[in-house]
Scaffold this active site. Structure first.
Site, PDB file in Angstrom:
ATOM      1  N   HIS A  13      -3.194  -2.147  -6.469  1.00 35.78           N
ATOM      2  CA  HIS A  13      -3.839  -2.661  -8.374  1.00 35.78           C
ATOM      3  C   HIS A  13      -3.627  -1.549  -9.376  1.00 35.78           C
ATOM      4  O   HIS A  13      -3.100  -0.318  -9.420  1.00 35.78           O
ATOM      5  CB  HIS A  13      -5.813  -2.673  -7.949  1.00 35.78           C
ATOM      6  N   ASP A  42      -8.945 -10.125  -3.595  1.00 30.48           N
ATOM      7  CA  ASP A  42      -7.948 -11.655  -2.956  1.00 30.48           C
ATOM      8  C   ASP A  42      -7.971 -11.295  -1.917  1.00 30.48           C
ATOM      9  O   ASP A  42      -7.703 -12.188  -0.759  1.00 30.48           O
ATOM     10  CB  ASP A  42      -6.736 -11.667  -4.015  1.00 30.48           C
TER      11      ASP A  42
HETATM   12  N1  COA Z   1       2.366  -3.744  -0.662  1.00 28.66           N
HETATM   13  C1  COA Z   1       3.519  -3.335   0.047  1.00 28.66           C
HETATM   14  N2  COA Z   1       3.518  -2.034  -1.309  1.00 28.66           N
HETATM   15  C2  COA Z   1       2.657  -1.968  -3.077  1.00 28.66           C
HETATM   16  C3  COA Z   1       2.390  -2.861  -2.346  1.00 28.66           C
HETATM   17  C4  COA Z   1       2.159  -4.007  -1.745  1.00 28.66           C
HETATM   18  N3  COA Z   1       0.732  -5.290  -1.835  1.00 28.66           N
HETATM   19  N4  COA Z   1       1.238  -2.918  -4.205  1.00 28.66           N
HETATM   20  C5  COA Z   1       2.741  -1.968  -4.250  1.00 28.66           C
HETATM   21  N5  COA Z   1       3.206  -1.333  -3.270  1.00 28.66           N
HETATM   22  C6  COA Z   1       4.221  -0.209  -3.531  1.00 28.66           C
HETATM   23  C7  COA Z   1       5.030  -0.876  -4.572  1.00 28.66           C
HETATM   24  O1  COA Z   1       5.977  -1.231  -3.639  1.00 28.66           O
HETATM   25  C8  COA Z   1       5.762   0.453  -5.574  1.00 28.66           C
HETATM   26  O2  COA Z   1       6.378   1.510  -4.460  1.00 28.66           O
HETATM   27  P1  COA Z   1       7.540   2.130  -4.587  1.00 28.66           P
HETATM   28  O3  COA Z   1       7.177   2.993  -5.748  1.00 28.66           O
HETATM   29  O4  COA Z   1       8.057   2.711  -3.613  1.00 28.66           O
HETATM   30  O5  COA Z   1       7.870   1.515  -5.243  1.00 28.66           O
HETATM   31  C9  COA Z   1       3.376   1.260  -5.436  1.00 28.66           C
HETATM   32  O6  COA Z   1       2.919   0.418  -4.759  1.00 28.66           O
HETATM   33  C10 COA Z   1       3.890   0.895  -6.837  1.00 28.66           C
HETATM   34  O7  COA Z   1       3.232  -0.349  -6.828  1.00 28.66           O
HETATM   35  P2  COA Z   1       4.236  -1.247  -8.652  1.00 28.66           P
HETATM   36  O8  COA Z   1       3.854  -2.507  -8.276  1.00 28.66           O
HETATM   37  O9  COA Z   1       4.616  -0.307  -9.228  1.00 28.66           O
HETATM   38  O10 COA Z   1       2.348  -1.359  -8.927  1.00 28.66           O
HETATM   39  P3  COA Z   1       2.050  -2.355 -10.597  1.00 28.66           P
HETATM   40  O11 COA Z   1       0.757  -1.425 -11.100  1.00 28.66           O
HETATM   41  O12 COA Z   1       3.012  -2.986 -11.427  1.00 28.66           O
HETATM   42  O13 COA Z   1       1.426  -3.818 -10.044  1.00 28.66           O
HETATM   43  C11 COA Z   1       0.040  -5.116  -8.308  1.00 28.66           C
HETATM   44  C12 COA Z   1       0.368  -3.905  -9.632  1.00 28.66           C
HETATM   45  C13 COA Z   1      -0.897  -5.566  -7.941  1.00 28.66           C
HETATM   46  C14 COA Z   1       0.694  -6.479  -8.844  1.00 28.66           C
HETATM   47  C15 COA Z   1       0.857  -4.449  -6.814  1.00 28.66           C
HETATM   48  O14 COA Z   1       0.039  -3.760  -6.039  1.00 28.66           O
HETATM   49  C16 COA Z   1       1.236  -5.962  -6.034  1.00 28.66           C
HETATM   50  O15 COA Z   1       2.257  -6.893  -6.576  1.00 28.66           O
HETATM   51  N6  COA Z   1      -0.071  -6.186  -5.087  1.00 28.66           N
HETATM   52  C17 COA Z   1       0.567  -7.683  -4.679  1.00 28.66           C
HETATM   53  C18 COA Z   1      -0.145  -8.323  -4.740  1.00 28.66           C
HETATM   54  C19 COA Z   1      -1.594  -8.921  -5.783  1.00 28.66           C
HETATM   55  O16 COA Z   1      -2.646  -8.651  -4.347  1.00 28.66           O
HETATM   56  N7  COA Z   1      -2.481  -9.276  -6.300  1.00 28.66           N
HETATM   57  C20 COA Z   1      -3.731  -9.622  -7.033  1.00 28.66           C
HETATM   58  C21 COA Z   1      -3.925  -8.229  -7.773  1.00 28.66           C
HETATM   59  S1  COA Z   1      -5.740  -8.053  -8.447  1.00 28.66           S
END
Ligand code: COA
Length: 379
Positions: free
Chosen positions: A263, A314
């Protein structure tokens, strides 16, 4: 100006876009407050109708206020033939978020949504969207099943009526409460992508229908609301608990995101997860189906051990909806039925102190150059 001024803030991370009195996310305490009230308390003690009232009006209702609000909502649940025709004409195999988006766009042109968008007009239309979205979602579900839509019934709560419109019956109160609580948990969450989208649209003085239609489009994505469907697809693909750990390890090794984890705001854990898990586990017990819970435990433990990333709402919501009998493509539309209350509250708040949203960008394209007339341009 220093160099930082023009450094792009990818994903607007850390940017405070505006003030809000609708909800407060307190990540360090893993707490979420709707207008000051902890969401876990609201889910436990209030029906979703009261929470909708709270978000739209700013205060919890007293007995008279909830009676008036509920009567209005129940009286306006039905959708017109034109909106039903839109749903019936959706191509086979469509995603219900697409039909919801299209139907809401159509609905917003119909007579009940005519009239000024001054504060009373906006509030009225907000309650209409909140009343009618479940009817659209249920009708679309029935049509996808090759069945006739079931008209809403005005002597049932919002959650009971939704079950009835989908399945022709209302299940045990414990199952109704699980859906009701999930709607409360999904209703509002600060400047998330879809609520921000609604505010951006509203900020140009466009209409509420356009803002809600755009917000539905934003919610659909798997990084936002679409994640609850993706979670269930993942659990179904894993299939059995013994496959769960290896499945997660392989996905992480391939640098794939595990849906339902992570998140932007909560790094310690999502405030809504403990409450949703209570209801998920109750539904699993009531239905005697513990398979998804067993797989979920292993997935969660593995993601925690390997990446230290906690689950978001979720993750428990997906299997809860599956256990309640909903098909996977309905999960995000159900989220939208709840979040529409937050979206409308955000549009009203945006317009109460509006300034058009117009950020800047850091230009990385070609340097300034001269136009060579077409006949002189070499191929
Ligand atoms: N699975 C695996 N790795 C994850 C992850 C996940 N669900 N969520 C974050 N990470 C990792 C990223 O790969 C990143 O790693 P890195 O620095 O080695 O590249 C790090 O954690 C930071 O994640 P990031 O994607 O930059 O965070 P964000 O704030 O931009 O995105 C979300 C937030 C929610 C979009 C992201 O966590 C995600 O895609 N989650 C899965 C989808 C989801 O459940 N969405 C519902 C949100 S309520």
């Amino acid at each position: 100006m220093n160099g930082d001024t023009f450094r792009a803030k990818k994903g607007l991370e850390g940017v405070i876009f505006d003030e809000t009195a609708i909800s407060e996310v307190i990540p360090e305490r893993q707490t979420l407050l709707y207008r000051g009230y902890p969401v876990a308390d609201l889910a436990e003690h209030c029906r979703f109708e009261e929470v909708a009232y709270l978000l739209l009006h700013g205060e919890l209702p007293d007995t008279t206020a909830i009676k008036v609000f509920t009567e209005f909502e129940r009286h306006h649940r039905a959708i017109d033939e034109g909106t039903l025709a839109v749903l019936r004409s959706a191509p086979a195999g469509h995603h219900p978020m697409d039909s919801l988006r299209t139907a809401v766009s159509f609905l917003s042109m119909t007579e009940p949504f005519s009239g000024a968008e001054d504060p009373p007009g906006l509030l009225r239309k907000s309650i209409l969207f909140y009343a009618k979205l479940p009817t659209i979602v249920a009708a679309d579900y029935r049509i996808r099943q090759g069945k006739n839509p079931i008209p809403p019934q005005s002597d049932l709560s919002a959650a009971e009526n939704f079950f009835l419109m989908c399945f022709e019956q209302v299940p045990h109160p414990d199952l109704v409460k699980a859906l009701d609580a999930s709607l409360t948990l999904y209703a509002e969450h600060g400047f998330n992508a879809s609520s921000f989208t609604a505010r951006v649209v509203a900020s140009s003085l466009s209409d509420l229908g356009s803002a809600i239609t755009a917000a539905i489009g934003s919610l659909k994505g798997p990084l936002h609301g679409g994640a609850n469907e993706a979670v269930m697809e993942m659990l179904a693909e894993i299939g059995t608990p013994d496959r769960a750990r290896d499945w997660v390890l392989k996905a992480l090794a391939e640098r794939r995101k595990i849906m339902g984890f992570g998140h932007r705001v909560y790094r310690l854990g999502d405030s809504r997860v403990p409450t949703m898990k209570i209801y998920r586990d109750r539904v699993a017990e009531a239905t005697g189906d513990s398979r998804w819970i067993a797989i979920s435990h292993i997935v969660e433990q593995t993601v925690h051990d390997e990446k230290g990333i906690p689950a978001n709402l979720d993750f428990p919501a997906g299997p809860t909806y599956a256990l309640l009998g909903f098909d996977i493509p309905m999960f995000t539309p159900i989220f939208a039925m709840a979040r529409v209350t937050g979206w409308c509250a955000h549009v009203m708040e945006q317009l109460s102190g509006n300034r058009i949203v117009r950020p800047l960008s850091t230009y990385i394209g070609p340097e300034e150059r001269r136009v060579i007339p077409l006949e002189h341009r070499s191929s």
